[in-house]
Write a protein that holds these residues in place. Structure first.
Motif, PDB file in Angstrom:
ATOM      1  N   UNK A  57     -11.267  -3.179   6.354  1.00  0.00           N
ATOM      2  CA  UNK A  57     -12.316  -2.888   5.377  1.00  0.00           C
ATOM      3  C   UNK A  57     -11.728  -2.981   3.974  1.00  0.00           C
ATOM      4  N   UNK A  58     -12.590  -3.050   2.988  1.00  0.00           N
ATOM      5  CA  UNK A  58     -12.124  -3.070   1.606  1.00  0.00           C
ATOM      6  C   UNK A  58     -11.355  -1.790   1.279  1.00  0.00           C
ATOM      7  N   UNK A  59     -11.791  -0.677   1.808  1.00  0.00           N
ATOM      8  CA  UNK A  59     -11.099   0.594   1.584  1.00  0.00           C
ATOM      9  C   UNK A  59      -9.698   0.563   2.181  1.00  0.00           C
ATOM     10  N   UNK A  60      -9.573   0.027   3.397  1.00  0.00           N
ATOM     11  CA  UNK A  60      -8.250  -0.086   4.022  1.00  0.00           C
ATOM     12  C   UNK A  60      -7.336  -1.001   3.211  1.00  0.00           C
ATOM     13  N   UNK A  61      -7.880  -2.104   2.731  1.00  0.00           N
ATOM     14  CA  UNK A  61      -7.089  -3.017   1.900  1.00  0.00           C
ATOM     15  C   UNK A  61      -6.628  -2.320   0.620  1.00  0.00           C
ATOM     16  N   UNK A  62      -7.512  -1.551   0.012  1.00  0.00           N
ATOM     17  CA  UNK A  62      -7.144  -0.822  -1.202  1.00  0.00           C
ATOM     18  C   UNK A  62      -6.031   0.185  -0.921  1.00  0.00           C
ATOM     19  N   UNK A  63      -6.128   0.893   0.192  1.00  0.00           N
ATOM     20  CA  UNK A  63      -5.081   1.857   0.572  1.00  0.00           C
ATOM     21  C   UNK A  63      -3.732   1.157   0.717  1.00  0.00           C
ATOM     22  N   UNK A  64      -3.746   0.008   1.366  1.00  0.00           N
ATOM     23  CA  UNK A  64      -2.510  -0.758   1.566  1.00  0.00           C
ATOM     24  C   UNK A  64      -1.952  -1.215   0.216  1.00  0.00           C
ATOM     25  N   UNK A  65      -2.803  -1.742  -0.629  1.00  0.00           N
ATOM     26  CA  UNK A  65      -2.340  -2.255  -1.928  1.00  0.00           C
ATOM     27  C   UNK A  65      -1.754  -1.141  -2.800  1.00  0.00           C
ATOM     28  N   UNK A  66      -2.438  -0.010  -2.865  1.00  0.00           N
ATOM     29  CA  UNK A  66      -1.957   1.096  -3.706  1.00  0.00           C
ATOM     30  C   UNK A  66      -0.621   1.612  -3.192  1.00  0.00           C
ATOM     31  N   UNK A  67      -0.507   1.851  -1.917  1.00  0.00           N
ATOM     32  CA  UNK A  67       0.747   2.374  -1.378  1.00  0.00           C
ATOM     33  C   UNK A  67       1.872   1.350  -1.516  1.00  0.00           C
ATOM     34  N   UNK A  68       1.562   0.077  -1.303  1.00  0.00           N
ATOM     35  CA  UNK A  68       2.592  -0.960  -1.417  1.00  0.00           C
ATOM     36  C   UNK A  68       3.098  -1.086  -2.853  1.00  0.00           C
ATOM     37  N   UNK A  69       2.249  -0.837  -3.821  1.00  0.00           N
ATOM     38  CA  UNK A  69       2.676  -0.939  -5.218  1.00  0.00           C
ATOM     39  C   UNK A  69       3.832   0.018  -5.516  1.00  0.00           C
ATOM     40  N   UNK A  70       3.898   1.120  -4.798  1.00  0.00           N
ATOM     41  CA  UNK A  70       4.996   2.083  -4.972  1.00  0.00           C
ATOM     42  C   UNK A  70       6.295   1.530  -4.390  1.00  0.00           C
ATOM     43  N   UNK A  71       6.189   0.734  -3.356  1.00  0.00           N
ATOM     44  CA  UNK A  71       7.373   0.168  -2.703  1.00  0.00           C
ATOM     45  C   UNK A  71       7.881  -1.038  -3.483  1.00  0.00           C
ATOM     46  N   UNK A  72       6.991  -1.943  -3.824  1.00  0.00           N
ATOM     47  CA  UNK A  72       7.412  -3.198  -4.432  1.00  0.00           C
ATOM     48  C   UNK A  72       7.974  -2.993  -5.833  1.00  0.00           C
ATOM     49  N   UNK A  73       7.719  -1.838  -6.425  1.00  0.00           N
ATOM     50  CA  UNK A  73       8.320  -1.539  -7.726  1.00  0.00           C
ATOM     51  C   UNK A  73       9.820  -1.259  -7.590  1.00  0.00           C
ATOM     52  N   UNK A  74      10.282  -0.982  -6.376  1.00  0.00           N
ATOM     53  CA  UNK A  74      11.709  -0.748  -6.096  1.00  0.00           C
ATOM     54  C   UNK A  74      12.039  -1.383  -4.733  1.00  0.00           C
ATOM     55  N   UNK A  75      11.993  -2.720  -4.655  1.00  0.00           N
ATOM     56  CA  UNK A  75      12.116  -3.380  -3.353  1.00  0.00           C
ATOM     57  C   UNK A  75      13.438  -3.134  -2.638  1.00  0.00           C
ATOM     58  N   UNK A  76      14.541  -3.063  -3.370  1.00  0.00           N
ATOM     59  CA  UNK A  76      15.831  -2.832  -2.709  1.00  0.00           C
ATOM     60  C   UNK A  76      15.873  -1.444  -2.078  1.00  0.00           C
ATOM     61  N   UNK A  77      15.318  -0.468  -2.770  1.00  0.00           N
ATOM     62  CA  UNK A  77      15.248   0.885  -2.206  1.00  0.00           C
ATOM     63  C   UNK A  77      14.410   0.872  -0.936  1.00  0.00           C
ATOM     64  N   UNK A  78      13.263   0.190  -0.990  1.00  0.00           N
ATOM     65  CA  UNK A  78      12.411   0.088   0.198  1.00  0.00           C
ATOM     66  C   UNK A  78      13.132  -0.555   1.361  1.00  0.00           C
ATOM     67  N   UNK A  79      13.821  -1.652   1.095  1.00  0.00           N
ATOM     68  CA  UNK A  79      14.557  -2.344   2.152  1.00  0.00           C
ATOM     69  C   UNK A  79      15.663  -1.455   2.713  1.00  0.00           C
ATOM     70  N   UNK A  80      16.400  -0.786   1.825  1.00  0.00           N
ATOM     71  CA  UNK A  80      17.488   0.094   2.282  1.00  0.00           C
ATOM     72  C   UNK A  80      16.952   1.232   3.147  1.00  0.00           C
ATOM     73  N   UNK A  81      15.848   1.835   2.718  1.00  0.00           N
ATOM     74  CA  UNK A  81      15.250   2.914   3.509  1.00  0.00           C
ATOM     75  C   UNK A  81      14.772   2.395   4.856  1.00  0.00           C
ATOM     76  N   UNK A  82      14.091   1.246   4.838  1.00  0.00           N
ATOM     77  CA  UNK A  82      13.566   0.671   6.070  1.00  0.00           C
ATOM     78  C   UNK A  82      14.685   0.390   7.068  1.00  0.00           C
ATOM     79  N   UNK A  83      15.693  -0.370   6.660  1.00  0.00           N
ATOM     80  CA  UNK A  83      16.749  -0.735   7.602  1.00  0.00           C
ATOM     81  C   UNK A  83      17.613   0.464   7.979  1.00  0.00           C
ATOM     82  N   UNK A  84      17.816   1.379   7.038  1.00  0.00           N
ATOM     83  CA  UNK A  84      18.550   2.601   7.375  1.00  0.00           C
ATOM     84  C   UNK A  84      17.863   3.365   8.492  1.00  0.00           C
ATOM     85  N   UNK A  85      16.561   3.498   8.364  1.00  0.00           N
ATOM     86  CA  UNK A  85      15.779   4.216   9.381  1.00  0.00           C
ATOM     87  C   UNK A  85      15.761   3.447  10.701  1.00  0.00           C
TER      88      UNK A  85
END
Length: 135
Positions: free
Chosen positions: A5-33
């Protein structure tokens, strides 16, 4: 491709904006976990992890940027490549869990239950298409 849904897409976009602003941190957290929770997956990654992390972030970013587009063929080809890397079907759940954990860690209050559900739905649909590439 993604039945969201458009609402689901908006949720994904907003939350992803927090990750993509610090992509290396996101990658490090992801692979660490991922490697902490599923150490057996480490053997699947033969390239240097900095470049692997960048590829992961770029791939997810491309999907998020194109939520309204049909990416079926691209995702199918991605699945075929992952089969060639010896990724097993059961590995997708491990990756999904690490992804959700990383998103929660980075998006903070923007990662509520409806956002988690939207990501889970999108990831499940992507996995379904990727696994078709295993045929």
């Amino acid at each position: 491709m993604l039945d969201l849904t458009d609402t689901e897409k908006d949720c994904i976009r907003v939350s992803w904006s927090k990750v993509i602003s610090a992509p290396q941190t996101g990658a490090d957290l992801f692979y660490g976990r991922l490697f902490e929770e599923s150490p057996e997956t480490r053997k699947l990654f033969k390239s240097d992890m900095a470049s692997q992390g960048l590829k992961l972030m770029q791939t997810i970013n491309a999907v998020v940027d194109n939520l309204d587009e049909d990416l079926s063929e691209t995702v199918l080809q991605l699945g075929t490549r992952h089969q060639g890397y010896d990724v097993m079907e059961e590995d997708y759940a491990k990756v999904g869990a690490a992804l959700i954990w990383m998103l929660d860690a980075m998006a903070g209050s923007d990662f509520d239950q409806s956002t988690q559900d939207a990501w889970g739905k999108a990831y499940g649909q992507i996995c379904t298409v990727m696994l078709r590439g295993y045929a």
